[in-house]
Design a protein around this motif. Structure first.
Motif, PDB file in Angstrom:
ATOM      1  N   ARG A   1       0.824  -1.208   0.000  1.00 60.97           N
ATOM      2  CA  ARG A   1       0.000   0.000   0.000  1.00 60.97           C
ATOM      3  C   ARG A   1       0.855   1.253   0.000  1.00 60.97           C
ATOM      4  O   ARG A   1       0.547   2.221  -0.676  1.00 60.97           O
ATOM      5  CB  ARG A   1      -0.855   0.029   1.258  1.00 60.97           C
ATOM      6  CG  ARG A   1      -2.246  -0.279   1.044  1.00 60.97           C
ATOM      7  CD  ARG A   1      -2.977   0.030   2.322  1.00 60.97           C
ATOM      8  NE  ARG A   1      -4.325  -0.409   2.183  1.00 60.97           N
ATOM      9  CZ  ARG A   1      -5.146  -0.591   3.158  1.00 60.97           C
ATOM     10  NH1 ARG A   1      -4.743  -0.385   4.385  1.00 60.97           N
ATOM     11  NH2 ARG A   1      -6.366  -0.981   2.947  1.00 60.97           N
TER      12      ARG A   1
ATOM     13  N   PHE B   1      -0.921   5.698  -7.739  1.00 60.04           N
ATOM     14  CA  PHE B   1      -1.094   7.061  -7.272  1.00 60.04           C
ATOM     15  C   PHE B   1      -0.206   8.033  -8.039  1.00 60.04           C
ATOM     16  O   PHE B   1      -0.362   9.238  -7.907  1.00 60.04           O
ATOM     17  CB  PHE B   1      -0.830   7.162  -5.765  1.00 60.04           C
ATOM     18  CG  PHE B   1      -2.017   6.827  -4.926  1.00 60.04           C
ATOM     19  CD1 PHE B   1      -3.116   7.665  -4.899  1.00 60.04           C
ATOM     20  CD2 PHE B   1      -2.044   5.672  -4.184  1.00 60.04           C
ATOM     21  CE1 PHE B   1      -4.223   7.353  -4.136  1.00 60.04           C
ATOM     22  CE2 PHE B   1      -3.141   5.360  -3.419  1.00 60.04           C
ATOM     23  CZ  PHE B   1      -4.233   6.201  -3.397  1.00 60.04           C
TER      24      PHE B   1
ATOM     25  N   CYS C   1      -3.966  15.889  -0.379  1.00 58.71           N
ATOM     26  CA  CYS C   1      -4.162  14.493  -0.733  1.00 58.71           C
ATOM     27  C   CYS C   1      -4.060  14.308  -2.234  1.00 58.71           C
ATOM     28  O   CYS C   1      -4.039  15.269  -2.998  1.00 58.71           O
ATOM     29  CB  CYS C   1      -5.542  14.016  -0.274  1.00 58.71           C
ATOM     30  SG  CYS C   1      -5.793  14.111   1.499  1.00 58.71           S
TER      31      CYS C   1
ATOM     32  N   TYR D   1      -5.904  11.598  -5.239  1.00 59.95           N
ATOM     33  CA  TYR D   1      -6.927  10.573  -5.380  1.00 59.95           C
ATOM     34  C   TYR D   1      -6.934   9.984  -6.780  1.00 59.95           C
ATOM     35  O   TYR D   1      -6.471  10.618  -7.737  1.00 59.95           O
ATOM     36  CB  TYR D   1      -8.322  11.117  -5.016  1.00 59.95           C
ATOM     37  CG  TYR D   1      -8.930  12.020  -6.057  1.00 59.95           C
ATOM     38  CD1 TYR D   1      -9.764  11.501  -7.038  1.00 59.95           C
ATOM     39  CD2 TYR D   1      -8.693  13.389  -6.052  1.00 59.95           C
ATOM     40  CE1 TYR D   1     -10.335  12.320  -7.993  1.00 59.95           C
ATOM     41  CE2 TYR D   1      -9.254  14.208  -6.993  1.00 59.95           C
ATOM     42  CZ  TYR D   1     -10.078  13.680  -7.971  1.00 59.95           C
ATOM     43  OH  TYR D   1     -10.629  14.484  -8.914  1.00 59.95           O
TER      44      TYR D   1
ATOM     45  N   LEU E   1     -10.134   6.358  -4.303  1.00 61.48           N
ATOM     46  CA  LEU E   1      -9.116   5.980  -3.338  1.00 61.48           C
ATOM     47  C   LEU E   1      -8.249   7.205  -3.121  1.00 61.48           C
ATOM     48  O   LEU E   1      -7.710   7.768  -4.076  1.00 61.48           O
ATOM     49  CB  LEU E   1      -8.293   4.811  -3.866  1.00 61.48           C
ATOM     50  CG  LEU E   1      -7.267   4.204  -2.934  1.00 61.48           C
ATOM     51  CD1 LEU E   1      -7.940   3.660  -1.678  1.00 61.48           C
ATOM     52  CD2 LEU E   1      -6.513   3.093  -3.623  1.00 61.48           C
TER      53      LEU E   1
ATOM     54  N   GLN F   1      -5.101   9.179  -1.027  1.00 59.40           N
ATOM     55  CA  GLN F   1      -3.857   8.978  -0.284  1.00 59.40           C
ATOM     56  C   GLN F   1      -3.401  10.314   0.278  1.00 59.40           C
ATOM     57  O   GLN F   1      -3.312  11.304  -0.448  1.00 59.40           O
ATOM     58  CB  GLN F   1      -2.770   8.409  -1.192  1.00 59.40           C
ATOM     59  CG  GLN F   1      -1.461   8.168  -0.466  1.00 59.40           C
ATOM     60  CD  GLN F   1      -0.363   7.706  -1.407  1.00 59.40           C
ATOM     61  OE1 GLN F   1      -0.214   8.245  -2.495  1.00 59.40           O
ATOM     62  NE2 GLN F   1       0.392   6.722  -0.976  1.00 59.40           N
TER      63      GLN F   1
ATOM     64  N   GLU G   1      -4.058   5.595   3.283  1.00 56.38           N
ATOM     65  CA  GLU G   1      -5.029   5.487   2.200  1.00 56.38           C
ATOM     66  C   GLU G   1      -6.412   5.269   2.780  1.00 56.38           C
ATOM     67  O   GLU G   1      -6.580   4.541   3.751  1.00 56.38           O
ATOM     68  CB  GLU G   1      -4.684   4.305   1.292  1.00 56.38           C
ATOM     69  CG  GLU G   1      -3.406   4.507   0.532  1.00 56.38           C
ATOM     70  CD  GLU G   1      -3.076   3.314  -0.348  1.00 56.38           C
ATOM     71  OE1 GLU G   1      -3.942   2.438  -0.540  1.00 56.38           O
ATOM     72  OE2 GLU G   1      -1.954   3.272  -0.854  1.00 56.38           O
TER      73      GLU G   1
END
Length: 184
Positions: free
Chosen positions: A117, A123, A142, A144, A169, A171, A178
């Motif tokens: 992860r 990402f 962030c 996404y 998702l 991060q 995450e």
């Protein structure tokens, strides 16, 4: 000021704590000796490790950890009963060392998933945003990526509710945590 009766009561309390610890360890290791010889030896070593204080937190945690893990780990309990395990090393071991092979494998798999992860490649194509706040560190910086397909807007004006939620998702750029968010 402590009187003699108080000293005798404290001594009885310590003996009671040690006796209960020995019984707990004996049950956990399934000690079949008449006087729980194996359990008494484990308890004695745990007491030594706690500097002789049976009322200390360290002693109680040690006994509790040993009893719990010996109860769960049949192979380790059998080695202890047969005298194949070093009691001193057993008392010094922590919960991760006392765990069953299945638990160790599950922990290793979980650690591997976490490591993957932290180093995900998808990402790299993510979109930077300040629309989400990280639940771990409260940072708003962030990145996404869309996880589920795009919005379905077909016949939205005829049937109504044509839009459905999508999953992104996210991060955190500070702590790399995450998390998932639903968006319309």
């Amino acid at each position: 000021r402590i009187c003699r009766r108080d000293v005798a009561t404290m001594a009885n309390d310590v003996d009671d704590v040690r006796a209960r610890a020995t019984l707990m360890l004996g049950d956990a290791v399934r000690d079949e000796t008449a006087l729980y010889d194996v359990a008494r030896e484990i308890e004695r070593r745990a007491l030594e490790r706690a500097d002789g204080d049976a009322n200390s937190k360290r002693y109680r945690e040690c006994v509790r950890t040993l009893a719990t893990n010996l109860r769960r780990n049949d192979a380790l309990a059998a080695r202890v009963r047969r005298g194949e395990a070093d009691i001193e090393a057993l008392v010094r071991a922590d919960a991760t060392e006392l765990a069953t092979e299945a638990v160790k494998a599950a922990r290793a798999a979980a650690e591997e998933r976490c490591a993957r992860r932290r180093t995900r490649r998808h990402f790299d194509d993510g979109v930077n945003t300040e629309a989400y706040a990280c639940p771990m560190c409260k940072n708003v910086e962030c990145r996404y990526v869309m996880v589920s397909g795009g919005r379905d807007i077909r016949k939205a004006e005829i049937w109504g509710g044509g839009e459905r939620e999508s999953l992104v998702l996210v991060q955190c750029l500070r702590c790399q945590h995450e998390f998932r968010e639903r968006v319309l």
